[in-house]
Design a protein around this motif. Sequence first.
Motif, PDB file in Angstrom:
ATOM      1  N   LYS A  15      32.103  48.374  33.900  1.00 31.08           N
ATOM      2  CA  LYS A  15      31.739  46.965  33.812  1.00 31.08           C
ATOM      3  C   LYS A  15      32.056  46.159  35.065  1.00 31.08           C
ATOM      4  O   LYS A  15      31.732  44.979  35.137  1.00 31.08           O
ATOM      5  CB  LYS A  15      32.444  46.328  32.600  1.00 31.08           C
ATOM      6  N   CYS A  16      32.740  46.788  36.027  1.00 27.76           N
ATOM      7  CA  CYS A  16      33.093  46.025  37.228  1.00 27.76           C
ATOM      8  C   CYS A  16      31.841  45.784  38.065  1.00 27.76           C
ATOM      9  O   CYS A  16      31.121  46.702  38.416  1.00 27.76           O
ATOM     10  CB  CYS A  16      34.130  46.765  38.058  1.00 27.76           C
ATOM     11  N   GLY A  18      31.991  44.150  40.995  1.00 26.81           N
ATOM     12  CA  GLY A  18      32.365  44.031  42.401  1.00 26.81           C
ATOM     13  C   GLY A  18      32.277  42.616  42.934  1.00 26.81           C
ATOM     14  O   GLY A  18      31.938  42.397  44.093  1.00 26.81           O
ATOM     15  N   THR A  21      36.188  38.272  42.236  1.00 24.37           N
ATOM     16  CA  THR A  21      36.813  37.074  41.667  1.00 24.37           C
ATOM     17  C   THR A  21      38.304  37.316  41.440  1.00 24.37           C
ATOM     18  O   THR A  21      39.145  36.462  41.726  1.00 24.37           O
ATOM     19  CB  THR A  21      36.147  36.713  40.329  1.00 24.37           C
ATOM     20  N   CYS A  22      38.607  38.507  40.932  1.00 25.14           N
ATOM     21  CA  CYS A  22      40.008  38.858  40.672  1.00 25.14           C
ATOM     22  C   CYS A  22      40.843  38.729  41.942  1.00 25.14           C
ATOM     23  O   CYS A  22      41.937  38.173  41.933  1.00 25.14           O
ATOM     24  CB  CYS A  22      40.094  40.274  40.125  1.00 25.14           C
ATOM     25  N   CYS A 261      38.558  37.754  35.278  1.00 30.94           N
ATOM     26  CA  CYS A 261      37.643  38.867  35.536  1.00 30.94           C
ATOM     27  C   CYS A 261      36.276  38.582  34.920  1.00 30.94           C
ATOM     28  O   CYS A 261      36.136  38.401  33.718  1.00 30.94           O
ATOM     29  CB  CYS A 261      38.197  40.165  34.987  1.00 30.94           C
ATOM     30  N   VAL A 262      35.267  38.558  35.788  1.00 28.55           N
ATOM     31  CA  VAL A 262      33.928  38.196  35.362  1.00 28.55           C
ATOM     32  C   VAL A 262      33.309  39.288  34.486  1.00 28.55           C
ATOM     33  O   VAL A 262      32.651  39.014  33.492  1.00 28.55           O
ATOM     34  CB  VAL A 262      33.054  37.940  36.610  1.00 28.55           C
ATOM     35  N   ARG A 266      39.037  44.169  32.135  1.00 30.79           N
ATOM     36  CA  ARG A 266      40.475  44.434  32.077  1.00 30.79           C
ATOM     37  C   ARG A 266      41.071  44.221  30.690  1.00 30.79           C
ATOM     38  O   ARG A 266      40.683  43.291  29.990  1.00 30.79           O
ATOM     39  CB  ARG A 266      41.209  43.559  33.093  1.00 30.79           C
TER      40      ARG A 266
HETATM   41  S1  SF4 Z   1      36.714  40.090  38.723  1.00 29.53           S
HETATM   42 FE1  SF4 Z   1      36.416  41.847  37.361  1.00 29.53          FE
HETATM   43  S2  SF4 Z   1      34.249  42.368  37.639  1.00 29.53           S
HETATM   44 FE2  SF4 Z   1      34.801  41.066  39.386  1.00 29.53          FE
HETATM   45  S3  SF4 Z   1      35.477  42.556  40.962  1.00 29.53           S
HETATM   46 FE3  SF4 Z   1      37.314  41.952  39.848  1.00 29.53          FE
HETATM   47  S4  SF4 Z   1      37.561  43.554  38.300  1.00 29.53           S
HETATM   48 FE4  SF4 Z   1      35.434  43.682  39.036  1.00 29.53          FE
END
Ligand code: SF4
Lengths: 498, 232
Positions: A15-16, A18, A21-22, A261-262, A266
């Motif tokens: 689901k990441c 990239g 945002t984190c 986390c978008v 997590r």
């Molecule tokens: S915020 Fe979540 S989806 Fe976006 S890069 Fe970080 S871990 Fe991946």
Amino acid sequence: MRIKAQVSMVMHLDKCIGCHTCSVTCKSTWTNRPGTEYMWFNNVETRPGPGYPKQWEDQDRYKGGWEYKDGKLRLRAGGPLSKLKNIFYNPNMGTLDDYYEPWTYDYENLIKSEKSEHLPVARPQSMITGKYIDKPEWGSNWDDDLAGGSEIVPMDPNVQELQEHIAMEYEKTFMMYLPRICEHCLNPSCVASCPSGALYKRDEDGIVLVDQEECRGWRFCMNGCPYNKVYYNWNTHKAEKCNFCYPRTEAGLPTICSETCVGRIRYIGVVLYDADKVKEAASVEDPQDLYEAQLDCFLDPFDPEVIAEAEKQGINNEWIKGAQDSPVYKMAMKWKIALPLHPEYRTMPMVWYVPPLSPIMNHVTNEQELNTDGYIPAIDQMRIPVEYLASLLSAGDTEVIRKVLLKLTAMRVHMRSINVGGIDPLNESKLLDEAGMSVEDIEDMARLLGVAKYDERFVIPTGRREMDDDLHYEQGACSIEDLAPPEGMVTYPFERGS
Amino acid sequence: MEGIFWWVIFPYLTLAIMIIGSIYRFAYGQLSWVAPSTEFFEKKWLKIGSPLFHYGLLFAIIGHIMGVFIPIEFYHWMGVSDHLYHIGAIYGGGLAGLMVVVGAIILLIRKMTIDRVRVHATFADFFSVISLIIVAGIGVYMTLVYNLTVVEYEYRLTIGPWFRSLFTFNPQYELMLGVPFIFKLHVITGFALFASVPFTKLVHFYSVPVHYLGRSPQQYRSRVGYKRRGLE
Ligand code: SF4
Ligand code: SF4
């Protein structure tokens, strides 16, 4: 049995997206002070690629983590005696160039420059020396989305290990994101590397912290951590690292990276483990046995004996309940779909990864006709080579990865048959059998991975305040008061002079 | 009168500044109590300069203990002749001193020429390195040049007993009056350096982590009940 509780995390890589945002929210919370510009407690790497710092997985160079030699577990970089010998110069630690030289832009020029024919520009300016940088050449995610492609990908230590050739042509290549924070290991080599004893693992929640008063800046933790997740602050000359946002988790809130986390990849939860078993488990001979050995350290939070013992050792009901509802326990220990990153470093990392599946299934053309025998070979034809995932998540044991991917595939097929239909029930049940999952587990798993809400993804019992002796005093106090420079304090070299 | 100032008041004053200042900084300045390494910025020159300087200093300290703390009678009792002692002291001490001076000069040049290191160096940093070069330089000069060209000076009969008398609070300053100037200068600059310790990065020498050798590799700590080092 010495029962300890550990707050830990699972990241579901499928689901990441990239988006970083984190990293950005983490940075603006923790590392936006002079001396910390180059630090990313949370960073997101595009893999294959060298990562941040460059080639951190190359332990022949950084000598991080533990090694098992002559029947003994020892720090790869050498024990206390050799550390004292090298205290004046640490041969294995990286320098700023392995991370990158942080820079800002000379924005003032946009406002102050004289009227001229050409538009004024904001030139990049080093945040270390204050000098202009003509051409920034590297950054923490310089190789984002395979930028630099065939030149940069071969720098990935996992790729260098890989037997087969990695295709770099656009249509054939693969890519995945790997968000990384400190693993808050059960057997942290950063702690063991610290001559001052400033690094420690908290009894109550297993979070690994640096005591800013006791750190003397000897820097062995920097490369002693095989994940290179301890950083040296050039301003305070002390080590800093991810602290799992303990002020938040103590209040029952998820870490800032998880909160924002978008992709909602997590999960945070508590697990119980037996601290007496850790050393033995980290000392199994074959690196491919480390994953199983680590799983053996965890305790079943539903076992009445474990509960009784945990209560006796001062773990309260709320935490036991937390361990029972823990999403991490489900994914990593019960269903075994989340794996530790580089278990071969023998630190027993506690951030777990569900390997990505999505790009793989593109190869399967008519899913309806596939039987179990068809799915298993399909897994081997996946776009991300199983060997690559194995090199990241299972010390090279491809069987472990295959099993996880099969479970995820079974989940897809089952959910598809519920929602869309058209799947032969016999094949489906054979697939579930092969994956070793019951229908209830599969549906539970689909819910947790797919639609789980905030309260299911983050099950964090609040810090046990009842034992604090000075609550009145601490009320309203800032725990990092002395560390953060007061508002407006000028500390940059280029601001100092001018 | 001058003798009393230089050999009684001055040493006590500087030692007092060093001791009280260090305790104060340890109690209230734990956050600044570090070995402020710049290895993160530059490794190539540090690799040569830093071990050379620090190991040299370690040997030099051992040499000073042998020369100033241990009375001459002990050597006689051990059967070490004066000549033998001086050969050891001159070559051993000279080598250690040279290591310190050369190492510190490398570090100083590094500090002045490498941008990343220079911009973060403070006045106190330069002060420490330069004063160490001066003190050690005089030491090397006395050991190698004075001893070999002028006379093998027997400091174990003058400086040694005087230094020890400071610690019995019965300072025999008369012993220092006839000491050659260059030796006096080494002693005075040395004591001045001691006084600067609490105000510079030199405090890190107190923190040599020998306890690391005996402690268990993993450290657990509870959120409550940990005894802090400083007073704040
Ligand atoms: S915020 Fe979540 S989806 Fe976006 S890069 Fe970080 S871990 Fe991946
Ligand atoms: S990942 Fe974190 S806990 Fe593990 S060794 Fe590195 S810094 Fe220490």
